[in-house]
Design a protein around this motif. Structure first.
Motif, PDB file in Angstrom:
ATOM      1  N   THR A 146      -3.684   1.893  15.123  1.00 15.57           N
ATOM      2  CA  THR A 146      -2.527   0.993  15.169  1.00 15.57           C
ATOM      3  C   THR A 146      -1.511   1.435  14.120  1.00 15.57           C
ATOM      4  OG1 THR A 146      -4.024  -0.806  15.735  1.00 15.57           O
ATOM      5  CG2 THR A 146      -1.770  -1.409  15.101  1.00 15.57           C
ATOM      6  N   ARG A 147      -0.306   1.719  14.593  1.00 16.85           N
ATOM      7  CA  ARG A 147       0.725   2.213  13.680  1.00 16.85           C
ATOM      8  C   ARG A 147       1.811   1.152  13.487  1.00 16.85           C
ATOM      9  NH1 ARG A 147       2.262   4.674   9.835  1.00 16.85           N
ATOM     10  NH2 ARG A 147       3.860   6.292   9.850  1.00 16.85           N
ATOM     11  N   MET A 148       1.931   0.267  14.496  1.00 12.06           N
ATOM     12  CA  MET A 148       3.097  -0.630  14.491  1.00 12.06           C
ATOM     13  C   MET A 148       2.780  -1.897  15.265  1.00 12.06           C
ATOM     14  SD  MET A 148       6.839   0.444  16.010  1.00 12.06           S
ATOM     15  CE  MET A 148       7.388   1.447  14.659  1.00 12.06           C
ATOM     16  N   ILE A 149       3.486  -2.977  14.911  1.00 12.29           N
ATOM     17  CA  ILE A 149       3.424  -4.205  15.701  1.00 12.29           C
ATOM     18  C   ILE A 149       4.868  -4.672  15.906  1.00 12.29           C
ATOM     19  CG2 ILE A 149       2.903  -5.521  13.581  1.00 12.29           C
ATOM     20  CD1 ILE A 149       1.350  -7.471  15.350  1.00 12.29           C
ATOM     21  N   VAL A 150       5.181  -5.053  17.128  1.00 17.28           N
ATOM     22  CA  VAL A 150       6.547  -5.521  17.419  1.00 17.28           C
ATOM     23  C   VAL A 150       6.497  -7.031  17.617  1.00 17.28           C
ATOM     24  CG1 VAL A 150       8.538  -5.341  18.966  1.00 17.28           C
ATOM     25  CG2 VAL A 150       7.092  -3.322  18.558  1.00 17.28           C
ATOM     26  N   ILE A 151       7.275  -7.752  16.830  1.00 14.67           N
ATOM     27  CA  ILE A 151       7.350  -9.202  17.013  1.00 14.67           C
ATOM     28  C   ILE A 151       8.780  -9.585  17.388  1.00 14.67           C
ATOM     29  CG2 ILE A 151       5.429  -9.634  15.419  1.00 14.67           C
ATOM     30  CD1 ILE A 151       7.505 -10.626  13.371  1.00 14.67           C
ATOM     31  N   ASN A 152       8.925 -10.768  17.952  1.00 14.49           N
ATOM     32  CA  ASN A 152      10.239 -11.218  18.422  1.00 14.49           C
ATOM     33  C   ASN A 152      10.309 -12.734  18.291  1.00 14.49           C
ATOM     34  OD1 ASN A 152      11.657 -11.653  21.741  1.00 14.49           O
ATOM     35  ND2 ASN A 152      12.731 -11.523  19.804  1.00 14.49           N
ATOM     36  N   THR A 153      11.053 -13.178  17.295  1.00 15.11           N
ATOM     37  CA  THR A 153      11.254 -14.609  17.105  1.00 15.11           C
ATOM     38  C   THR A 153      12.694 -14.881  16.708  1.00 15.11           C
ATOM     39  OG1 THR A 153      10.494 -16.604  15.959  1.00 15.11           O
ATOM     40  CG2 THR A 153      10.464 -14.599  14.668  1.00 15.11           C
ATOM     41  N   PRO A 154      13.374 -15.866  17.310  1.00  9.95           N
ATOM     42  CA  PRO A 154      13.039 -16.589  18.530  1.00  9.95           C
ATOM     43  C   PRO A 154      12.803 -15.621  19.689  1.00  9.95           C
ATOM     44  CG  PRO A 154      14.878 -17.656  17.419  1.00  9.95           C
ATOM     45  CD  PRO A 154      14.637 -16.367  16.702  1.00  9.95           C
ATOM     46  N   ASN A 155      11.934 -16.041  20.588  1.00 14.85           N
ATOM     47  CA  ASN A 155      11.373 -15.106  21.555  1.00 14.85           C
ATOM     48  C   ASN A 155      12.040 -15.156  22.932  1.00 14.85           C
ATOM     49  OD1 ASN A 155       9.075 -14.630  23.779  1.00 14.85           O
ATOM     50  ND2 ASN A 155       8.654 -13.390  21.988  1.00 14.85           N
ATOM     51  N   ASN A 156      12.348 -13.978  23.413  1.00 15.10           N
ATOM     52  CA  ASN A 156      12.811 -13.791  24.781  1.00 15.10           C
ATOM     53  C   ASN A 156      11.678 -13.122  25.542  1.00 15.10           C
ATOM     54  OD1 ASN A 156      14.199 -13.221  27.122  1.00 15.10           O
ATOM     55  ND2 ASN A 156      15.604 -11.747  26.206  1.00 15.10           N
ATOM     56  N   PRO A 157      11.114 -13.667  26.598  1.00 16.03           N
ATOM     57  CA  PRO A 157      11.659 -14.731  27.424  1.00 16.03           C
ATOM     58  C   PRO A 157      11.084 -16.128  27.183  1.00 16.03           C
ATOM     59  CG  PRO A 157       9.842 -13.725  28.584  1.00 16.03           C
ATOM     60  CD  PRO A 157       9.939 -13.037  27.242  1.00 16.03           C
ATOM     61  N   THR A 158      10.235 -16.368  26.192  1.00 16.16           N
ATOM     62  CA  THR A 158       9.495 -17.641  26.170  1.00 16.16           C
ATOM     63  C   THR A 158      10.250 -18.774  25.484  1.00 16.16           C
ATOM     64  OG1 THR A 158       8.382 -17.264  24.067  1.00 16.16           O
ATOM     65  CG2 THR A 158       7.319 -16.349  26.034  1.00 16.16           C
ATOM     66  N   ALA A 159      11.284 -18.449  24.693  1.00 17.84           N
ATOM     67  CA  ALA A 159      12.047 -19.443  23.923  1.00 17.84           C
ATOM     68  C   ALA A 159      11.178 -20.139  22.878  1.00 17.84           C
ATOM     69  CB  ALA A 159      12.730 -20.466  24.834  1.00 17.84           C
ATOM     70  N   PHE A 166      11.691 -29.340  39.001  1.00 15.16           N
ATOM     71  CA  PHE A 166      11.310 -28.316  38.024  1.00 15.16           C
ATOM     72  C   PHE A 166      10.812 -29.002  36.747  1.00 15.16           C
ATOM     73  CE2 PHE A 166      14.240 -26.008  40.733  1.00 15.16           C
ATOM     74  CZ  PHE A 166      13.659 -24.748  40.824  1.00 15.16           C
ATOM     75  N   ARG A 167       9.844 -28.377  36.090  1.00 18.90           N
ATOM     76  CA  ARG A 167       9.285 -28.959  34.859  1.00 18.90           C
ATOM     77  C   ARG A 167       9.677 -28.064  33.674  1.00 18.90           C
ATOM     78  NH1 ARG A 167       4.249 -28.121  32.677  1.00 18.90           N
ATOM     79  NH2 ARG A 167       3.615 -26.944  34.526  1.00 18.90           N
ATOM     80  N   PRO A 168      10.498 -28.612  32.753  1.00 21.86           N
ATOM     81  CA  PRO A 168      10.938 -27.768  31.637  1.00 21.86           C
ATOM     82  C   PRO A 168       9.811 -27.480  30.647  1.00 21.86           C
ATOM     83  CG  PRO A 168      12.273 -29.774  31.811  1.00 21.86           C
ATOM     84  CD  PRO A 168      11.090 -29.955  32.713  1.00 21.86           C
ATOM     85  N   LEU A 169       9.772 -26.261  30.140  1.00 21.87           N
ATOM     86  CA  LEU A 169       8.901 -25.913  29.014  1.00 21.87           C
ATOM     87  C   LEU A 169       9.745 -26.045  27.749  1.00 21.87           C
ATOM     88  CD1 LEU A 169       7.144 -22.786  30.548  1.00 21.87           C
ATOM     89  CD2 LEU A 169       6.130 -25.036  30.131  1.00 21.87           C
ATOM     90  N   PRO A 170       9.104 -26.153  26.587  1.00 20.29           N
ATOM     91  CA  PRO A 170       9.915 -26.286  25.369  1.00 20.29           C
ATOM     92  C   PRO A 170      10.815 -25.065  25.154  1.00 20.29           C
ATOM     93  CG  PRO A 170       7.569 -26.624  24.899  1.00 20.29           C
ATOM     94  CD  PRO A 170       7.664 -26.165  26.318  1.00 20.29           C
ATOM     95  N   GLN A 223      -1.943 -11.615  24.266  1.00 17.51           N
ATOM     96  CA  GLN A 223      -1.275 -12.624  25.101  1.00 17.51           C
ATOM     97  C   GLN A 223      -0.737 -13.785  24.272  1.00 17.51           C
ATOM     98  OE1 GLN A 223      -1.000 -12.117  28.521  1.00 17.51           O
ATOM     99  NE2 GLN A 223      -1.815 -10.154  27.802  1.00 17.51           N
ATOM    100  N   LEU A 224       0.489 -14.195  24.565  1.00 15.67           N
ATOM    101  CA  LEU A 224       0.975 -15.482  24.063  1.00 15.67           C
ATOM    102  C   LEU A 224       0.358 -16.549  24.956  1.00 15.67           C
ATOM    103  CD1 LEU A 224       4.751 -14.624  23.459  1.00 15.67           C
ATOM    104  CD2 LEU A 224       2.904 -14.697  21.782  1.00 15.67           C
ATOM    105  N   LYS A 225      -0.058 -17.666  24.334  1.00 24.25           N
ATOM    106  CA  LYS A 225      -0.843 -18.666  25.085  1.00 24.25           C
ATOM    107  C   LYS A 225       0.062 -19.699  25.763  1.00 24.25           C
ATOM    108  CE  LYS A 225      -5.065 -17.468  23.695  1.00 24.25           C
ATOM    109  NZ  LYS A 225      -4.782 -16.041  23.821  1.00 24.25           N
ATOM    110  N   PHE A 226       0.038 -19.692  27.082  1.00 23.35           N
ATOM    111  CA  PHE A 226       0.780 -20.668  27.877  1.00 23.35           C
ATOM    112  C   PHE A 226       0.186 -22.062  27.626  1.00 23.35           C
ATOM    113  CE2 PHE A 226       1.695 -22.929  31.830  1.00 23.35           C
ATOM    114  CZ  PHE A 226       3.048 -22.674  31.953  1.00 23.35           C
ATOM    115  N   PRO A 227       0.928 -23.189  27.591  1.00 25.62           N
ATOM    116  CA  PRO A 227       2.359 -23.266  27.865  1.00 25.62           C
ATOM    117  C   PRO A 227       3.273 -23.211  26.632  1.00 25.62           C
ATOM    118  CG  PRO A 227       1.446 -25.480  27.818  1.00 25.62           C
ATOM    119  CD  PRO A 227       0.304 -24.535  27.493  1.00 25.62           C
ATOM    120  N   ASP A 228       2.685 -23.231  25.412  1.00 28.06           N
ATOM    121  CA  ASP A 228       3.621 -23.208  24.270  1.00 28.06           C
ATOM    122  C   ASP A 228       3.819 -21.789  23.732  1.00 28.06           C
ATOM    123  OD1 ASP A 228       1.155 -22.910  23.253  1.00 28.06           O
ATOM    124  OD2 ASP A 228       1.341 -24.418  21.670  1.00 28.06           O
ATOM    125  N   TYR A 229       3.165 -20.800  24.348  1.00 21.79           N
ATOM    126  CA  TYR A 229       3.316 -19.403  23.984  1.00 21.79           C
ATOM    127  C   TYR A 229       2.974 -19.164  22.505  1.00 21.79           C
ATOM    128  CZ  TYR A 229       5.604 -19.046  28.544  1.00 21.79           C
ATOM    129  OH  TYR A 229       5.880 -19.079  29.884  1.00 21.79           O
TER     130      TYR A 229
END
Ligand code: PMP
Ligand code: GLN
Length: 385
Positions: A164-177, A310-314, A143-149
């Motif tokens: 474990t054969r693989m890890i997938v990362i995504n930065t900058p991240n969709n959907p967390t920004a 609405f409250r914006p997240l970073p 899990q990415l940790k809310f609220p800063d993910y």
């Protein structure tokens, strides 16, 4: 057509139509402002359109080389060298592909066998898990940790097993920004050092990192780059999501296996588009100025929703702004996203769809790759909710 009458054992029984298609369709039906699916509502540079026409008229309309045309692979190598200090050999370590989604899928198909485990971060971009599962692999979630993910790297360590054969990362991240820090990548590097785990790094938003920060590409970290597929997309960089063209960087051994799969699937990527992109890449300012271009749009949208409930997240990267609606309603984000589209005329993406189980926090994702006029109209509606 008569129906197929035999039972079909679906390989993806849980999968329906992607949320992006669903929300964009709903927005069109209700004439709503579409801040859901991530694509610009403005056109690409006129020079890029002219270049594509030029190359079609020049007659480069037959199969290009399987790995991509040489001038484009050379331009990509130069960019990786200049921005990330990485030396990828265009001949053996760079492959042009029909979109990042295809590049990610192919990297997974290249390596994943039944029962192999693939670590994904949740919320996860929606193509990852089905790409693993259709190839027989098993997604394992951290899990990415809310609220800063942010990431708790001890949890990643605990998720690693002999399978474990693989890890997938995504930065900058969709959907967390959110974006990875250099420290995140150092942690990953140390953790994988003595393993055979391969990284797929989805970096399609590599040029969209805000507030003066640098994109932390895998390519900056030689130990990680030596075990990674780095995937990017021209769609995000040049406002041409419909051109579906991207590329994959990986060391020679991984690239050789990747190309074995690629050559029997798409085989090649659209030729005239590659020629146009290769020439357009000479204008480095087009990607170097992208972060400032989108930061202005982020700030314009944030200013527009400042007086809303609405409250914006970073938003540290990508072209997405997440807004919490806990002060407005307890309804499910999927219900609210539909209601805002059909009743109020503004479409967004409910972030819970990127989780297996809906999380407690209530967040909608808004795409700000839009004209100021569209953003102002969308923000005005949000201020009245
Ligand atoms: N990965 C992420 C995180 C994305 O947001 C997107 C695009 N929207 C893609 C991959 C896909 O890129 P492409 O259109 O080049 O397949
Ligand atoms: N990646 C884009 C988004 O997050 C959409 C791409 C798609 O529709 N598959 O909105």
């Amino acid at each position: 057509m008569p129906h197929f009458s035999k039972p079909i054992a679906s390989k993806l029984p849980q999968v329906g139509t992607t949320i992006f298609t669903v929300m964009s369709r709903l927005a069109a039906e209700h004439n709503a402002i579409n801040l859901s699916q991530g694509f610009p509502d403005f056109d690409c540079a006129p020079q890029l359109r002219a270049l594509l026409t030029k190359y079609i008229n020049a007659g480069v309309n037959q199969y290009p080389p399987m790995a991509g045309i040489a001038p484009l692979r050379e331009a990509i190598a130069e960019k990786a060298r200049e921005l990330y200090g990485a030396a990828y050999d265009p001949e053996h370590e760079i492959t042009v592909v029909p979109g990042a989604t295809y590049g990610i899928f192919t990297a997974i198909a290249t390596l994943i066998r039944p029962a192999d485990e693939v670590i994904l971060f949740e919320p996860a971009y929606d193509s990852y898990a089905p790409s693993v599962e259709v190839n027989g692999g098993r997604p394992v979630y951290v899990q990415l940790k809310f609220p800063d993910y942010s990431i708790d790297w001890r949890e990643v360590q605990n998720a690693i097993t002999p399978r474990t054969r693989m890890i997938v990362i995504n930065t900058p991240n969709n959907p967390t920004a959110s974006v990875f820090s250099a420290e995140d990548l150092r942690m990953l590097d140390g953790m994988l050092e003595r393993t055979g785990i391969v990284v797929v790094s989805d970096e399609v938003y590599e040029h969209i990192v805000f507030d003066g920060h640098r994109h932390q590409s895998i390519a900056r970290f030689p130990g990680l780059a030596a075990r990674s597929f780095v995937v990017s997309s021209f769609g995000k960089t040049y406002h041409v999501t419909g051109w579906k063209t991207g590329y994959v960087l990986a060391p020679r051994e991984l690239t050789a296996e990747f190309r074995k799969v690629h050559q029997f699937n798409a085989f090649v990527t659209n030729g005239p588009v590659q020629y146009a992109l290769a020439e357009h890449m000479k204008d480095k300012d087009a990607y170097l100025s992208l972060a400032a271009f989108y930061q202005k749009k982020r700030d314009f949208f944030l200013d527009g929703v400042k007086v809303s409930r609405f409250r914006p997240l970073p938003s540290r990267g990508t072209f997405f702004q997440n807004l919490c609606y806990d002060a407005i309603s307890d309804e499910k984000d999927t219900d609210l996203a539909i209601r805002l589209t059909t009743e109020r005329g503004v479409a967004s993406i409910p972030v819970s769809v990127f989780y297996r189980e809906p999380p407690a926090h209530k967040v909608l994702r808004f795409c700000f790759a839009k004209s100021e006029e569209t953003l102002a109209r969308g923000a005005e509606i949000l201020c009245n909710i």
